[in-house]
Design a protein around this motif. Sequence first.
Motif, PDB file in Angstrom:
ATOM      1  N   GLU A 178      60.733  35.837  -5.293  1.00  0.00           N
ATOM      2  CA  GLU A 178      59.710  35.493  -4.304  1.00  0.00           C
ATOM      3  C   GLU A 178      59.303  36.713  -3.489  1.00  0.00           C
ATOM      4  O   GLU A 178      58.121  36.914  -3.194  1.00  0.00           O
ATOM      5  CB  GLU A 178      60.212  34.390  -3.374  1.00  0.00           C
ATOM      6  N   GLY A 179      60.285  37.511  -3.100  1.00  0.00           N
ATOM      7  CA  GLY A 179      59.995  38.705  -2.310  1.00  0.00           C
ATOM      8  C   GLY A 179      59.112  39.706  -3.037  1.00  0.00           C
ATOM      9  O   GLY A 179      58.364  40.464  -2.411  1.00  0.00           O
ATOM     10  N   GLN A 180      59.189  39.706  -4.363  1.00  0.00           N
ATOM     11  CA  GLN A 180      58.311  40.579  -5.151  1.00  0.00           C
ATOM     12  C   GLN A 180      56.864  40.084  -5.107  1.00  0.00           C
ATOM     13  O   GLN A 180      55.934  40.875  -5.083  1.00  0.00           O
ATOM     14  CB  GLN A 180      58.801  40.645  -6.605  1.00  0.00           C
ATOM     15  N   TRP A 181      56.701  38.765  -5.087  1.00  0.00           N
ATOM     16  CA  TRP A 181      55.363  38.171  -5.055  1.00  0.00           C
ATOM     17  C   TRP A 181      54.798  38.127  -3.641  1.00  0.00           C
ATOM     18  O   TRP A 181      53.590  38.224  -3.454  1.00  0.00           O
ATOM     19  CB  TRP A 181      55.414  36.743  -5.608  1.00  0.00           C
ATOM     20  N   LEU A 182      55.681  37.903  -2.681  1.00  0.00           N
ATOM     21  CA  LEU A 182      55.271  37.735  -1.286  1.00  0.00           C
ATOM     22  C   LEU A 182      56.131  38.666  -0.427  1.00  0.00           C
ATOM     23  O   LEU A 182      57.170  38.264   0.084  1.00  0.00           O
ATOM     24  CB  LEU A 182      55.449  36.277  -0.843  1.00  0.00           C
ATOM     25  N   PRO A 183      55.699  39.906  -0.279  1.00  0.00           N
ATOM     26  CA  PRO A 183      56.542  40.895   0.399  1.00  0.00           C
ATOM     27  C   PRO A 183      56.504  40.829   1.927  1.00  0.00           C
ATOM     28  O   PRO A 183      56.627  41.853   2.593  1.00  0.00           O
ATOM     29  CB  PRO A 183      55.990  42.220  -0.129  1.00  0.00           C
ATOM     30  N   ALA A 184      56.383  39.641   2.483  1.00  0.00           N
ATOM     31  CA  ALA A 184      56.416  39.462   3.941  1.00  0.00           C
ATOM     32  C   ALA A 184      57.722  38.769   4.302  1.00  0.00           C
ATOM     33  O   ALA A 184      57.906  37.583   3.997  1.00  0.00           O
ATOM     34  CB  ALA A 184      55.226  38.624   4.408  1.00  0.00           C
ATOM     35  N   ALA A 185      58.634  39.507   4.920  1.00  0.00           N
ATOM     36  CA  ALA A 185      59.907  38.913   5.315  1.00  0.00           C
ATOM     37  C   ALA A 185      59.633  37.744   6.262  1.00  0.00           C
ATOM     38  O   ALA A 185      58.843  37.861   7.202  1.00  0.00           O
ATOM     39  CB  ALA A 185      60.789  39.950   5.984  1.00  0.00           C
ATOM     40  N   HIS A 186      60.270  36.626   6.000  1.00  0.00           N
ATOM     41  CA  HIS A 186      60.054  35.434   6.823  1.00  0.00           C
ATOM     42  C   HIS A 186      61.273  34.517   6.706  1.00  0.00           C
ATOM     43  O   HIS A 186      62.036  34.596   5.749  1.00  0.00           O
ATOM     44  CB  HIS A 186      58.785  34.683   6.391  1.00  0.00           C
TER      45      HIS A 186
END
Length: 175
Positions: A61-69
């Motif tokens: 997921e972090g590769q697709w959505l690189p916004a820490a949340h």
Amino acid sequence: MKRLLIVVDYQRDFVEGALGFPGAEALDGPIADRIAAYRAAGDDVAFTLDTHGPDYPATEEGQWLPAAHCLRGSPGWSLYGRTGEARRPEDPVFEKETFPSLALGEWLRERDYGQVELCGLVSHICVLSNAVMVKAALPNAHITVDARLTASYDPALHQKALDVLEGIQIAVLHR
């Protein structure tokens, strides 16, 4: 018939934080009111929490959505507003590192809910994914999503998600 309300990822990071979007905050009062109505009727309420750790950037997921949340323990991980205040210690809470919660599905398989309602964020991602999980776990339950209690940062994807929910025999109310 026993009913269950599942509040999906109504967390600060999706309302006012890293992935927040205009209009998400407007769901708080109505979701809190729905929780109160379920409790008044003697029905159950459960919550999912999007939950990530420091390794988030290395995850798929972090590769697709690189916004820490929704980092576990951070302010953005907590439930938002009145909805968060409505959570009780005895409510089931499912932390999940991806869109649907397999643990929620497994938990549901051991229960006999005749009706399940989902609300929360984000409609075309986690609400949709968890609705599919509920459908798999409880194929004969009446499953609903109230369109007034979910939203997306992308209005077109929101409408498509509602279409898909109806297409898989999940009732979308107040569309």
